[in-house]
Design a protein around this motif. Sequence first.
Motif, PDB file in Angstrom:
ATOM      1  N   ARG A   1     -10.019  27.417  56.592  1.00 58.02           N
ATOM      2  CA  ARG A   1     -11.001  27.375  55.504  1.00 58.02           C
ATOM      3  C   ARG A   1     -12.409  27.673  56.022  1.00 58.02           C
ATOM      4  O   ARG A   1     -13.189  28.373  55.371  1.00 58.02           O
ATOM      5  N   THR A   2     -12.714  27.176  57.204  1.00 57.62           N
ATOM      6  CA  THR A   2     -14.031  27.416  57.801  1.00 57.62           C
ATOM      7  C   THR A   2     -14.213  28.889  58.121  1.00 57.62           C
ATOM      8  O   THR A   2     -15.271  29.482  57.854  1.00 57.62           O
ATOM      9  N   VAL A   3     -13.174  29.503  58.684  1.00 57.29           N
ATOM     10  CA  VAL A   3     -13.253  30.927  59.038  1.00 57.29           C
ATOM     11  C   VAL A   3     -13.388  31.783  57.785  1.00 57.29           C
ATOM     12  O   VAL A   3     -14.185  32.736  57.743  1.00 57.29           O
ATOM     13  N   GLN A   4     -12.619  31.459  56.750  1.00 58.34           N
ATOM     14  CA  GLN A   4     -12.703  32.219  55.505  1.00 58.34           C
ATOM     15  C   GLN A   4     -14.108  32.153  54.902  1.00 58.34           C
ATOM     16  O   GLN A   4     -14.645  33.155  54.396  1.00 58.34           O
ATOM     17  N   LYS A   5     -14.712  30.998  54.988  1.00 62.58           N
ATOM     18  CA  LYS A   5     -16.069  30.828  54.475  1.00 62.58           C
ATOM     19  C   LYS A   5     -17.055  31.676  55.282  1.00 62.58           C
ATOM     20  O   LYS A   5     -17.970  32.293  54.728  1.00 62.58           O
TER      21      LYS A   5
ATOM     22  N   LEU B   1     -15.772  36.226  64.052  1.00 61.92           N
ATOM     23  CA  LEU B   1     -15.519  35.173  65.047  1.00 61.92           C
ATOM     24  C   LEU B   1     -16.327  35.411  66.310  1.00 61.92           C
ATOM     25  O   LEU B   1     -16.866  34.472  66.907  1.00 61.92           O
ATOM     26  N   ARG B   2     -16.426  36.684  66.704  1.00 58.89           N
ATOM     27  CA  ARG B   2     -17.160  36.993  67.921  1.00 58.89           C
ATOM     28  C   ARG B   2     -18.645  36.700  67.740  1.00 58.89           C
ATOM     29  O   ARG B   2     -19.296  36.152  68.630  1.00 58.89           O
ATOM     30  N   GLN B   3     -19.188  37.063  66.558  1.00 55.39           N
ATOM     31  CA  GLN B   3     -20.613  36.845  66.341  1.00 55.39           C
ATOM     32  C   GLN B   3     -20.935  35.360  66.207  1.00 55.39           C
ATOM     33  O   GLN B   3     -21.960  34.891  66.711  1.00 55.39           O
ATOM     34  N   THR B   4     -20.090  34.616  65.514  1.00 51.92           N
ATOM     35  CA  THR B   4     -20.350  33.182  65.308  1.00 51.92           C
ATOM     36  C   THR B   4     -20.097  32.380  66.571  1.00 51.92           C
ATOM     37  O   THR B   4     -20.847  31.448  66.884  1.00 51.92           O
TER      38      THR B   4
ATOM     39  N   ILE C   1     -16.532  31.034  69.020  1.00 54.91           N
ATOM     40  CA  ILE C   1     -15.409  30.122  68.820  1.00 54.91           C
ATOM     41  C   ILE C   1     -15.845  28.675  68.987  1.00 54.91           C
ATOM     42  O   ILE C   1     -15.427  27.787  68.243  1.00 54.91           O
ATOM     43  N   ASP C   2     -16.706  28.412  69.971  1.00 60.43           N
ATOM     44  CA  ASP C   2     -17.144  27.033  70.215  1.00 60.43           C
ATOM     45  C   ASP C   2     -17.897  26.476  69.012  1.00 60.43           C
ATOM     46  O   ASP C   2     -17.732  25.295  68.654  1.00 60.43           O
ATOM     47  N   ASN C   3     -18.719  27.309  68.375  1.00 60.45           N
ATOM     48  CA  ASN C   3     -19.452  26.854  67.197  1.00 60.45           C
ATOM     49  C   ASN C   3     -18.513  26.568  66.035  1.00 60.45           C
ATOM     50  O   ASN C   3     -18.711  25.611  65.277  1.00 60.45           O
ATOM     51  N   ILE C   4     -17.483  27.385  65.898  1.00 58.65           N
ATOM     52  CA  ILE C   4     -16.503  27.160  64.829  1.00 58.65           C
ATOM     53  C   ILE C   4     -15.731  25.866  65.077  1.00 58.65           C
ATOM     54  O   ILE C   4     -15.522  25.060  64.165  1.00 58.65           O
ATOM     55  N   LYS C   5     -15.315  25.670  66.323  1.00 59.68           N
ATOM     56  CA  LYS C   5     -14.593  24.427  66.664  1.00 59.68           C
ATOM     57  C   LYS C   5     -15.467  23.204  66.395  1.00 59.68           C
ATOM     58  O   LYS C   5     -14.995  22.182  65.892  1.00 59.68           O
ATOM     59  N   ALA C   6     -16.752  23.300  66.721  1.00 62.37           N
ATOM     60  CA  ALA C   6     -17.665  22.182  66.489  1.00 62.37           C
ATOM     61  C   ALA C   6     -17.797  21.884  64.997  1.00 62.37           C
ATOM     62  O   ALA C   6     -17.843  20.718  64.581  1.00 62.37           O
ATOM     63  N   SER C   7     -17.836  22.946  64.174  1.00 60.45           N
ATOM     64  CA  SER C   7     -17.928  22.766  62.735  1.00 60.45           C
ATOM     65  C   SER C   7     -16.669  22.103  62.182  1.00 60.45           C
ATOM     66  O   SER C   7     -16.745  21.203  61.337  1.00 60.45           O
TER      67      SER C   7
END
Length: 466
Positions: A30-34, A55-58, A60-66
């Motif tokens: 859901r986070t990635v889709q957003k 994913l590359r621009q954001t 992976i670590d930032n996504i995992k933290a979110s």
Amino acid sequence: MKITLEKLSASKVKLEVAIEGTKSQAIYDRTVQKLVRNVQVPGFRKGKAPRELVLRQTGIDNIKASVFEELMEESVKQILQTHTDLQIVGQFQLEKQASELLQDFQAGQEFSFALLVDISPDFELAKYTGFNLQVVKVEPDLDSTDRTLHEYRVRKSTLVPIEARPAQLGDVAIFDMQVYNPDNDTEIAELNEKDLQIDLEPNSFVPEIINALVGASVGDTLEVTGKLPEMMAKPDGTLPETVRYVVTLHDLKTRELPPLDDEFAQAISEKQTMVELRQFLDQRAIQEAQRQTERNIHRALYDALTAQITVDLPQSMIQKEQDYLIQQQLQYLQTQVDEKIFKQLLNREMIQQIRQMSEPEAIARVKRSMAIAKIAELEGIKVEPEELDQQMEQILPNIDRKQVDPADIAANIKSQLLVEKVLAWLLERSNIEYVTEDQLNSDTDSPSQPTPIPEAELPASEDPIS
């Protein structure tokens, strides 16, 4: 989601949270889709960039933290819903560092972490009835009537220039003041004042300056050494305790005081005659003495109660009360000193000093609140809805609903009413012995000897007496 509770002490619990892989994967997706819908990638319209580029621009670590932050929020929400018996008094904290947990976190795999939180501790009151309280009974200060009237006469007075004589006590002096460090003879410019107007009264300002000005003539320059008043000093001790003052007297005046007649009474109050005003001020002094005596009774009762409590208080409860006391102290201090001096005093060291000094009082206040709540529970003492409604009817018409939430006011009033009812119940079951201050101080073994609590005194107001 599985939550396991472990009580670490009387005031702290640990909650082990285990989250299934399907849940963490769902939140991750859901986070990635957003992100794909909202992140702007150069060269692509919003929402049209490939998933891999987003994913590359954001990162992976930032996504995992979110994702981890959302899992934390859901976990806390679940804990509050399923463990309603926990009287949580602090903030949830991770047992391990978030950075350490994120290293092991993988979406789609089971994930576990532990949260720590303070709770209101259980305790027993060994005794809460039958106290023998020694209390100082405050006698009315009827001399305050004359002092108050004199203060208002001074405010309404007319300043008249003095010619051909030196300064006397009771005069008003206008002078410049320069301050020097006597150790190195450097000027402390921040303390200098121009056209300072001071009544030449004992203890009205720096005593050494007052004494030096008495007998001086307009145009004289005087040098005196004296202590630096507390209101001008700095908590960090960077200013010397003793300084050298250079004072130049520019003008000298005397006050012509208005007569104490009915016209004066009407000018400073709603009373029509001086007789009525004196009666009002005398009655106010009597009522103030009664209030002070009542405060002494409550303090003695509170001290007797807290002596019966043995409890391990969580630091979060103490800190919350300290924050309240610090706020009160700063608000009071702001009314007592010049704004410029207040800003100079307001620093981290000063706040820390107030925090340290307030800790004993904060602990006592927390214990008192716990004792009151416990007694209300044990004895079934409650605030009835009609009692609360009656108080709210008097207050609500006078509040700005845009600034204050009526629900908060209702909660505060209910709490205060409960305290008053519990105190009344306790005093009916206690014995009060009125003693003098000397008798109280000499009885050091008395468990009911009250701990002094500073009472903030309002500064002199320009408002009429009411």
